[in-house]
Write a protein that holds these residues in place. Structure first.
Motif, PDB file in Angstrom:
ATOM      1  N   LYS A  19       0.875  -1.373  -0.111  1.00 14.34           N
ATOM      2  CA  LYS A  19       0.037   0.115  -0.088  1.00 14.34           C
ATOM      3  C   LYS A  19       1.049   1.168  -0.047  1.00 14.34           C
ATOM      4  CE  LYS A  19      -4.271   0.532   1.636  1.00 14.34           C
ATOM      5  NZ  LYS A  19      -5.427   0.376   2.814  1.00 14.34           N
ATOM      6  N   GLU A  22       2.271   1.860  -3.411  1.00 16.30           N
ATOM      7  CA  GLU A  22       1.348   2.287  -4.350  1.00 16.30           C
ATOM      8  C   GLU A  22       1.052   3.878  -4.110  1.00 16.30           C
ATOM      9  OE1 GLU A  22      -3.342   1.769  -5.508  1.00 16.30           O
ATOM     10  OE2 GLU A  22      -2.310   0.197  -4.454  1.00 16.30           O
ATOM     11  N   GLN A  23       0.966   4.009  -2.765  1.00  9.98           N
ATOM     12  CA  GLN A  23       0.884   5.693  -2.639  1.00  9.98           C
ATOM     13  C   GLN A  23       1.822   6.523  -3.206  1.00  9.98           C
ATOM     14  OE1 GLN A  23       0.482   5.298   1.657  1.00  9.98           O
ATOM     15  NE2 GLN A  23      -2.040   5.219   1.476  1.00  9.98           N
ATOM     16  N   SER A  24       3.152   5.883  -2.844  1.00  6.03           N
ATOM     17  CA  SER A  24       4.303   6.780  -3.364  1.00  6.03           C
ATOM     18  C   SER A  24       4.481   7.021  -4.996  1.00  6.03           C
ATOM     19  CB  SER A  24       5.524   5.954  -2.918  1.00  6.03           C
ATOM     20  OG  SER A  24       5.799   5.978  -1.840  1.00  6.03           O
ATOM     21  N   ASN A  26       1.635   7.109  -6.674  1.00  4.88           N
ATOM     22  CA  ASN A  26       0.386   7.844  -6.933  1.00  4.88           C
ATOM     23  C   ASN A  26       1.102   9.377  -6.906  1.00  4.88           C
ATOM     24  OD1 ASN A  26      -1.454   6.330  -7.506  1.00  4.88           O
ATOM     25  ND2 ASN A  26      -2.419   5.948  -5.505  1.00  4.88           N
TER      26      ASN A  26
END
Length: 142
Positions: A19, A22-24, A26
């Motif tokens: 997670k 993925e945030q990085s 984005n």
């Protein structure tokens, strides 16, 4: 006396890593879209240098179309407005109008075209070499 040692919860950490990655991504790609748009506004290439200036014929075509401005790649705003972050099938990247890639790589024209909507001015641009304006790195695009 026995001391109690607390071990990190690797199972929990492993589930969070995916997670966080993925945030990085984005954040990074959202920044990439913003940076690409800012480059167009500043007439900068992907290395921070200046884009090649407009050729006299391009300035003439813009005048015939009733548009002023001398910044490369900024005429109608279509290219800048087309830059978007896309996510599909677990992949992420930027998308933009096809002619943005032609501009980044350079190209040779094929046709003669009308410079005005009412077909009052014919401009001969057949077989003209248009230099690359590397607003993005064309070698890093899939």
């Amino acid at each position: 006396m026995i001391k109690k040692i607390t071990m990190p919860d690797f199972i929990f950490a492993k589930s969070r890593v995916h997670k966080l990655i993925e945030q990085s991504y984005n954040i990074a790609y959202a920044d990439a879209a913003k940076i690409a748009k800012e480059r167009l506004d500043k007439s900068e290439d992907f290395r921070g240098g200046n884009l090649k200036e407009l050729q006299p014929i391009t300035r003439q075509v813009r005048r015939l179309r009733g548009r002023a401005g001398s910044r490369p790649l900024v005429d109608t705003g279509s290219l800048k407005n087309s830059i978007k972050l896309v996510k599909e099938k677990g992949r992420m990247g930027l998308t933009f109008n096809k002619y943005g890639m032609h501009q980044a790589k350079g190209f040779k024209t094929k046709n003669v075209f009308w410079a005005t909507k009412k077909k009052k001015a014919l401009i001969n641009v057949k077989n003209k070499t248009i230099p690359a304006r590397k607003w993005i790195n064309p070698d890093n695009v899939a």
